[in-house]
Design an enzyme around this catalytic site. Structure first.
Site, PDB file in Angstrom:
ATOM      1  N   TYR A 114       3.460  10.023  -0.721  1.00  0.00           N
ATOM      2  CA  TYR A 114       4.312   9.351   0.142  1.00  0.00           C
ATOM      3  C   TYR A 114       5.628   9.465  -0.620  1.00  0.00           C
ATOM      4  CZ  TYR A 114       0.540   6.977   2.390  1.00  0.00           C
ATOM      5  OH  TYR A 114      -0.663   6.464   3.121  1.00  0.00           O
ATOM      6  N   SER A 166     -10.584   6.290   0.616  1.00  0.00           N
ATOM      7  CA  SER A 166     -10.029   6.527   2.064  1.00  0.00           C
ATOM      8  C   SER A 166     -10.564   7.680   2.937  1.00  0.00           C
ATOM      9  CB  SER A 166      -8.465   6.726   2.009  1.00  0.00           C
ATOM     10  OG  SER A 166      -7.893   6.913   3.211  1.00  0.00           O
ATOM     11  N   GLN A 187     -10.258   2.517   3.304  1.00  0.00           N
ATOM     12  CA  GLN A 187      -9.090   2.576   4.145  1.00  0.00           C
ATOM     13  C   GLN A 187      -9.552   3.901   5.126  1.00  0.00           C
ATOM     14  OE1 GLN A 187      -4.360   3.648   3.571  1.00  0.00           O
ATOM     15  NE2 GLN A 187      -5.246   2.181   2.165  1.00  0.00           N
ATOM     16  N   ASP A 219       0.971  -1.200   0.065  1.00  0.00           N
ATOM     17  CA  ASP A 219       0.016   0.157  -0.038  1.00  0.00           C
ATOM     18  C   ASP A 219       0.877   1.149   0.041  1.00  0.00           C
ATOM     19  OD1 ASP A 219      -2.916   1.172   0.960  1.00  0.00           O
ATOM     20  OD2 ASP A 219      -1.328   2.288   1.673  1.00  0.00           O
ATOM     21  N   HIS A 272      -7.717   9.423  -1.858  1.00  0.00           N
ATOM     22  CA  HIS A 272      -7.104   9.406  -0.480  1.00  0.00           C
ATOM     23  C   HIS A 272      -7.827  10.407   0.438  1.00  0.00           C
ATOM     24  CE1 HIS A 272      -2.740   9.325   1.119  1.00  0.00           C
ATOM     25  NE2 HIS A 272      -3.520   8.843   1.847  1.00  0.00           N
TER      26      HIS A 272
END
Length: 341
Positions: free
Chosen positions: A63, A160, A180, A58, A130
């Site tokens: 990131y 998410s 998520q 993931d 996200h």
């Protein structure tokens, strides 16, 4: 996918997938809690994860260089791509130091093209929104993701930090494979009658992927002062659990959890992950680490059994923790969107 046999698997949603109970969160491999290690060490960690059957990976476009790092690994190991279930995300943007998400159709398309280029891949297995931007009706975003699926660029859709209502609206456009959300012994809002998110996910047959299952490391018991999380690049010092008025009380709870773990012959981290796994076969924690020994420790939690009495005691202890989760301060937790007009 022979590598999957080394880690216990469960059905991942209702679409015929079987995935490892524990995924591998890659946020910290690119320096969220510290400065990133050299590429050689990080690529070696990915090799180690693969060798252990830890093949549910993931990441996200925000990131750091995570997608670039994965691109290097896949380029060096093209034959292993078929064994990896790869999830990435789009939608988080930091502008002038502030969270400014975008889940617009236009940004979704731009983001997937950038992610695929960085990864060096023609598709990803699971693509998450996200964060919802509070502006774009979720139906429009999901419809764009369906188009990307039809184009072969993504295989499964996820969201998410969404609300139960957002999940329901999205699922009406196209089946959502997974949500998520932050879920741990210390973060259990997903269970509450107020959010109804866990209830809704189970009604719809949506898998629940748990980020920060170890409370950003706090549940491991290894970080006991603000100084412990104040190294270069470490963002955790802002977590409310470390606030001076909260920390002393929370350390008492952590020490009691450590006593339970010690009596079982396991670590606090293993106990916390085992507790989460015990909440249901539809629960998939994704602990992250930059250390191969910690990865092995996390995987071993899948063989730990939690008794009913331990479950009761752990919940009682967790109720004593003070300090809200950090995401609740961002304004984008359990996100909703305007209705489709």
């Amino acid at each position: 996918m022979a590598a999957l046999s080394k880690v216990p698997t469960r059905a991942f949603g209702k679409l015929g997938l079987e995935l490892p109970r524990l995924g591998f969160g890659l946020m910290n491999t690119s320096g969220t809690y510290n400065l990133p290690p050299p590429d050689s060490e990080r690529l070696s960690l990915l090799d180690h994860a693969y060798s252990k059957g830890q093949v549910f990976w993931d990441t996200a476009d925000e990131y750091g260089d995570s997608e670039d790092l994965l691109g290097k690994w896949f380029a060096a190991n093209p034959e292993k791509r078929k064994d990896i279930f790869l999830a990435t995300k789009f939608g988080i943007r930091i502008i002038d130091g502030k969270l400014n998400p975008s889940s617009s159709p236009e940004y979704c398309r731009q983001a997937i093209e950038k992610s695929l280029k960085r990864l060096g891949l023609p598709y990803v297995d699971l693509y998450y929104i996200h964060r919802l931007d509070k502006v774009t009706p979720i139906e429009k975003t999901v419809q764009t993701m369906v188009e990307l699926k039809n184009e072969g660029k993504i295989k499964h859709l996820g969201i998410s930090e969404c609300s139960a209502e957002s999940l329901r609206r999205a699922h009406a456009v196209h089946p959502i494979t997974a949500i998520q959300i932050e879920y741990s012994l210390f973060c259990r809002e997903i269970e509450s009658p107020k959010t109804k998110l866990l209830e809704t996910a189970r009604e719809l047959g949506v898998a629940v992927v748990c980020y920060s299952p170890l409370g950003n490391g706090f549940l491991t018991g290894r970080y006991r002062t603000v100084e412990d999380v104040s190294g270069p690049g470490d963002r955790r010092k802002v977590l409310p659990w470390y606030a001076p008025d909260n920390l002393t009380k929370n350390l008492v709870v952590l020490d009691k959890i450590a006593e339970i773990a010690k009596a079982k012959g396991i670590t606090s981290a293993q106990l916390a992950l085992a507790w989460l796994l015990a909440q249901g076969d539809d629960i998939f924690p994704i602990p992250g680490t930059s250390n191969s020994k910690r990865l092995d420790e996390n995987l071993a939690s899948a063989s730990v059994t939690i008794t009913e009495e331990e479950e009761k005691i752990l919940r009682q202890l967790a109720n004593e923790v003070v300090g809200e989760r950090f995401q609740s301060r961002t304004g984008f937790a359990y996100g909703d969107t305007p209705p489709l007009e």
